[in-house]
Write an enzyme that holds these catalytic residues in place. Structure first.
Site, PDB file in Angstrom:
ATOM      1  N   TYR A 140       0.817  -1.250   0.098  1.00 53.42           N
ATOM      2  CA  TYR A 140       0.131   0.037  -0.144  1.00 53.42           C
ATOM      3  C   TYR A 140       0.815   1.334   0.054  1.00 53.42           C
ATOM      4  CZ  TYR A 140      -3.912  -3.096   1.328  1.00 53.42           C
ATOM      5  OH  TYR A 140      -4.824  -3.996   1.290  1.00 53.42           O
ATOM      6  N   LYS A 183      18.810 -11.730  22.369  1.00 55.63           N
ATOM      7  CA  LYS A 183      17.741 -10.917  22.983  1.00 55.63           C
ATOM      8  C   LYS A 183      16.399 -11.925  23.047  1.00 55.63           C
ATOM      9  CE  LYS A 183      15.615  -7.177  24.335  1.00 55.63           C
ATOM     10  NZ  LYS A 183      16.103  -6.366  25.538  1.00 55.63           N
ATOM     11  N   ASP A 216      20.964  -5.405  25.047  1.00 53.09           N
ATOM     12  CA  ASP A 216      20.981  -4.495  25.906  1.00 53.09           C
ATOM     13  C   ASP A 216      22.088  -4.301  26.950  1.00 53.09           C
ATOM     14  OD1 ASP A 216      19.501  -6.317  26.922  1.00 53.09           O
ATOM     15  OD2 ASP A 216      17.607  -4.783  27.490  1.00 53.09           O
ATOM     16  N   ASP A 240      26.733  -5.611  14.022  1.00 51.05           N
ATOM     17  CA  ASP A 240      27.020  -4.242  13.482  1.00 51.05           C
ATOM     18  C   ASP A 240      26.992  -3.304  14.451  1.00 51.05           C
ATOM     19  OD1 ASP A 240      27.271  -2.289  11.458  1.00 51.05           O
ATOM     20  OD2 ASP A 240      25.005  -2.042  11.695  1.00 51.05           O
ATOM     21  N   ASP A 244      30.814  -0.927  16.254  1.00 51.19           N
ATOM     22  CA  ASP A 244      30.987   0.546  16.329  1.00 51.19           C
ATOM     23  C   ASP A 244      31.315   0.949  17.804  1.00 51.19           C
ATOM     24  OD1 ASP A 244      30.495   0.892  13.642  1.00 51.19           O
ATOM     25  OD2 ASP A 244      29.421   2.897  13.823  1.00 51.19           O
TER      26      ASP A 244
HETATM   27  C1  IPM Z   1      29.448  -2.308   8.481  1.00 50.22           C
HETATM   28  C2  IPM Z   1      28.460  -1.420   7.609  1.00 50.22           C
HETATM   29  C3  IPM Z   1      27.423  -2.166   6.912  1.00 50.22           C
HETATM   30  C4  IPM Z   1      26.703  -3.141   7.744  1.00 50.22           C
HETATM   31  C5  IPM Z   1      26.584  -1.328   6.236  1.00 50.22           C
HETATM   32  C6  IPM Z   1      27.159  -0.269   5.260  1.00 50.22           C
HETATM   33  C7  IPM Z   1      25.568  -2.075   5.265  1.00 50.22           C
HETATM   34  O1  IPM Z   1      27.892  -0.543   8.496  1.00 50.22           O
HETATM   35  O2  IPM Z   1      29.976  -3.151   7.860  1.00 50.22           O
HETATM   36  O3  IPM Z   1      29.467  -2.250   9.682  1.00 50.22           O
HETATM   37  O4  IPM Z   1      25.810  -2.976   8.209  1.00 50.22           O
HETATM   38  O5  IPM Z   1      27.068  -4.301   7.657  1.00 50.22           O
HETATM   39 MN    MN Z   2      28.486  -0.791  10.665  1.00 50.31          MN
END
Ligand code: IPM
Ligand code: MN
Ligand code: NAD
Length: 347
Positions: A140, A183, A216, A240, A244
């Site tokens: 939709y 989770k 979490d 992912d 980071d």
């Molecule tokens: C990573 C990046 C990728 C992911 C993106 C660009 C799709 O963030 O390699 O960490 O999420 O795997």
């Molecule tokens: Mn990433």
């Protein structure tokens, strides 16, 4: 025979950091031939495609791929730009994403009272299914009833092989500990399957201690007590996000390397920094190239050139410990290429 490497710089700071990685590989004397792959969002702006339709066929001829980063939302939608990256992970069955996070000497840790190597973890991220599975749809479109569905797809085979890989990795390390991130209190199908598989596979590894942690709480513990982690295994999306976070606690995105591995070696594996194309600093020549350089070292190790992998890794570590040549993310004013030059001088 030299290793045939596809150099795939991509967008933004990708070309800036890949150039330094290549420089270091050449200075180390690694036996590689390089083929430049110019697929990126500039190509999209010209042709409507970020890569040719047969990109996997073209890439499968190589021994390995060294990638920079993909994405520049000024030129192409992000989910289109990163498609070749996700396509390689799935199409080349690179089901293991190895993401080490080590706090090296000479690096400013944003956490209080951490000594070098207090943080020394290996995140093993599932790389081909889970939350990233391209199954679902939009319905939709453009109406008030619009809906989107993205399938969270976990197979026993996919879950078992990544967990087994992580146990094997834990077995080779001093602490021999594995943390499974889930989770399963809320994701009652996918993550409860994950837990079941974890318990089954664990029976084959009586020498490895393991525990389970909700994602979490894991995010909280990466900051509160990262030293408790040795090997960590997690799903695609959790891996992912957590990596980071792992990058930033060991000094920043400029440090974090990764390997997308096809353990069967029936397709090329791919090596890349964890960071993206960093549009905020692209074109300024100030990106930190260490993550790309360390990814190149991971590539050599996987290909079998252990000696040069170790040499590059040691050059990076001595650079971190001793050198005043620092890019702005480390509080310095050096250029990307000066960091590469410093590593080359140490080789
Ligand atoms: C990573 C990046 C990728 C992911 C993106 C660009 C799709 O963030 O390699 O960490 O999420 O795997
Ligand atoms: Mn990433
Ligand atoms: P990002 O990793 O590009 O940047 C996040 C922050 O970290 C920025 O402030 C950036 O300047 C900094 N940073 C990243 N790498 C650095 C380095 N080497 N040296 C110094 N500082 C560095 O993440 P983002 O801003 O969320 O994403 C930008 C684009 O990159 C998006 O299009 C995204 O889809 C894409 N992306 C691609 C990959 C990949 O190709 N593997 C990974 C992540 C994001």
């Amino acid at each position: 025979m030299p290793y045939k490497i596809a150099l795939y710089p991509g967008d933004g700071i990708g070309p800036e950091v890949v150039a330094e990685a290549r420089k270091v590989l050449e200075a180390a004397g690694a036996d590689c031939t390089f083929t430049l792959i110019e697929w990126n969002t500039t190509l999209y702006a010209k042709t409507g495609k970020c890569a040719p339709d047969d990109y996997l066929d073209q890439l499968k001829e190589f021994d390995a791929i060294l990638l920079g980063a993909l994405g520049n939302s000024a030129n192409a939608p992000d989910h289109v730009a990163v498609q070749p990256l996700l396509g390689m992970r799935r199409g080349f069955d690179q089901y293991v994403n190895i993401r080490p996070a080590v706090l090296y000497e000479g690096v400013d840790c944003p956490l209080k009272n951490k000594k070098p190597f207090d943080i020394d973890m290996l995140v093993i991220r599932e790389n081909t299914e889970g939350e990233y599975t391209p199954l679902g749809g939009r319905h939709y479109a453009g109406t008030p009833h619009e809906a989107a569905m993205q399938v969270n797809y976990f197979t026993r085979m996919g879950t078992e092989r990544i967990i087994r890989y992580a146990f094997e990795a834990a077995r080779k390390r001093t602490r021999k500990h594995l943390t499974s991130i889930t989770k399963s209190n809320a994701l009652i199908y996918s993550m409860v399957l994950w837990d079941d598989v974890m318990k089954d596979v664990a029976k084959d590894f009586p020498d490895v201690k393991w525990s389970s942690m909700l994602v979490d709480a894991a995010a909280m513990n990466f900051v509160r007590q990262p030293e408790i982690f040795d090997v960590v295994v997690c799903s695609n999306l959790f891996g992912d996000i957590l990596t980071d976070l792992a990058a930033v606690i060991i000094g920043g995105m400029g440090f974090a390397a990764s390997a997308n591995i096809n353990p069967a070696k029936n397709y090329p594996s791919m090596f890349e920094p964890i960071h993206g194309s960093a549009p905020d600093i692209a074109g300024k020549g100030i990106a930190n190239p260490l993550a790309a350089i360390m990814s190149a070292a991971m590539m050599l190790e996987f290909l079998g050139d252990e000696k040069n992998a170790v040499r590059i890794s040691q050059a990076v570590q001595s650079h971190l410990k001793e050198s005043a040549v620092k890019t702005p993310d480390r509080g310095g004013s050096a250029q990307t290429s000066e960091v590469g030059d410093d590593i080359v001088a140490r080789l």
